[in-house]
Design a protein around this motif. Structure first.
Motif, short mmCIF file in Angstrom:
data_model
loop_
_atom_site.label_atom_id
_atom_site.label_comp_id
_atom_site.label_asym_id
_atom_site.label_seq_id
_atom_site.Cartn_x
_atom_site.Cartn_y
_atom_site.Cartn_z
N GLU A 1 69.42 90.13 11.76
CA GLU A 1 70.66 89.61 12.34
C GLU A 1 70.98 90.28 13.67
OE1 GLU A 1 72.39 86.94 11.35
OE2 GLU A 1 70.75 86.75 9.91
N ARG A 2 70.81 91.60 13.74
CA ARG A 2 71.07 92.31 15.00
C ARG A 2 70.11 91.87 16.10
NH1 ARG A 2 70.54 97.99 15.06
NH2 ARG A 2 69.10 97.92 13.31
N ALA A 3 68.84 91.72 15.75
CA ALA A 3 67.84 91.31 16.74
C ALA A 3 68.08 89.87 17.19
CB ALA A 3 66.44 91.47 16.17
N THR A 4 68.42 88.99 16.26
CA THR A 4 68.67 87.59 16.61
C THR A 4 69.90 87.46 17.50
OG1 THR A 4 67.61 86.86 14.55
CG2 THR A 4 69.04 85.28 15.67
N LEU A 5 70.96 88.17 17.17
CA LEU A 5 72.16 88.13 18.00
C LEU A 5 71.89 88.72 19.38
CD1 LEU A 5 75.09 87.37 18.29
CD2 LEU A 5 75.72 89.47 17.08
N SER A 6 71.11 89.78 19.44
CA SER A 6 70.75 90.36 20.75
C SER A 6 69.91 89.37 21.55
CB SER A 6 69.97 91.67 20.55
OG SER A 6 70.78 92.64 19.96
N ALA A 7 68.97 88.69 20.89
CA ALA A 7 68.16 87.68 21.58
C ALA A 7 69.06 86.58 22.12
CB ALA A 7 67.12 87.10 20.64
N ASN A 8 70.03 86.16 21.32
CA ASN A 8 70.97 85.12 21.76
C ASN A 8 71.66 85.55 23.06
OD1 ASN A 8 72.61 82.59 20.94
ND2 ASN A 8 74.16 84.13 21.43
N GLU A 9 72.14 86.78 23.09
CA GLU A 9 72.87 87.25 24.28
C GLU A 9 71.95 87.40 25.49
OE1 GLU A 9 76.13 87.37 24.41
OE2 GLU A 9 76.14 86.77 22.31
N LEU A 10 70.76 87.96 25.29
CA LEU A 10 69.85 88.16 26.43
C LEU A 10 69.31 86.84 26.96
CD1 LEU A 10 67.91 91.38 25.33
CD2 LEU A 10 69.92 91.17 26.82
N VAL A 11 69.00 85.91 26.07
CA VAL A 11 68.53 84.60 26.51
C VAL A 11 69.66 83.84 27.21
CG1 VAL A 11 67.66 82.35 25.75
CG2 VAL A 11 66.66 84.46 24.83
N THR A 12 70.86 83.91 26.67
CA THR A 12 72.00 83.26 27.32
C THR A 12 72.19 83.80 28.73
OG1 THR A 12 73.11 82.84 25.22
CG2 THR A 12 74.50 82.87 27.19
N ASN A 13 72.10 85.13 28.88
CA ASN A 13 72.21 85.71 30.23
C ASN A 13 71.10 85.20 31.14
OD1 ASN A 13 74.45 87.17 29.54
ND2 ASN A 13 73.40 89.15 29.43
N ALA A 14 69.88 85.16 30.63
CA ALA A 14 68.76 84.73 31.46
C ALA A 14 68.93 83.28 31.91
CB ALA A 14 67.44 84.90 30.70
N VAL A 15 69.28 82.40 30.99
CA VAL A 15 69.40 80.98 31.38
C VAL A 15 70.64 80.74 32.23
CG1 VAL A 15 68.07 80.18 29.39
CG2 VAL A 15 70.56 80.17 29.27
N SER A 16 71.67 81.57 32.08
CA SER A 16 72.91 81.39 32.85
C SER A 16 72.80 81.92 34.27
CB SER A 16 74.07 82.12 32.15
OG SER A 16 74.29 81.59 30.88
N HIS A 17 72.04 82.98 34.45
CA HIS A 17 72.04 83.65 35.75
C HIS A 17 70.78 83.47 36.57
CE1 HIS A 17 75.80 85.48 34.68
NE2 HIS A 17 75.28 85.96 33.57
N CYS A 18 69.72 82.92 35.99
CA CYS A 18 68.47 82.71 36.75
C CYS A 18 68.69 81.64 37.81
CB CYS A 18 67.34 82.31 35.80
SG CYS A 18 65.76 82.11 36.66
#
Length: 140
Positions: A38-55
């Protein structure tokens, strides 16, 4: 030898759930289905969201890599916008965003970023719990 899973998604918010699905599937394949998953999946969600939002690179893809090695799980999210480095923010109470890196900081044992020649990678590291050993009673 480390176990590794890598996948790529387009830089669009509608693909973030796909990234979560792939992360959960990879972790389940390694037998990680507990609170760490759960911690890893939630972290992935946040990091991927940042990547797709800011790239800001047109037609880019985000690469997500999971590495399981020596009692650690490492999550890496890479995108080709190498000069836009992550920076934690202190958003106001009424702001909807800006808390992703603080959340990753709370969930992971460590996180950071690195720049490659053509990409940047934001990573989070999680320590695997030690396997439980059966309790042995002392006999006189």
């Amino acid at each position: 030898m480390p176990s590794t899973e890598t996948f790529r998604i387009p830089t669009h918010r509608r693909h973030v759930p796909t990234a979560r699905h792939y992360v959960r599937k990879a972790l389940a394949g390694w037998g990680i289905t507990d609170e760490l998953a759960e911690r890893a999946t939630l972290s992935a969600n946040e990091l991927v969201t940042n990547a797709v939002s800011h790239c800001r690179v047109s037609h880019a893809r985000v690469r997500v890599t999971l590495i399981l090695c020596h009692g650690e799980l490492v999550l890496e999210v890479s995108d080709p916008d190498r000069d836009r480095l992550p920076s934690p923010r202190c958003p106001g109470l009424d702001e909807e965003g800006g808390r992703g890196l603080a959340l990753v900081d709370a969930l992971a044992d460590a996180w950071g970023h690195r720049q490659g020649p053509y990409t940047k990678t934001v990573w989070a590291r999680f320590t695997l719990p030690l396997p439980e050993t059966p309790h042995v009673l002392d006999h006189p």
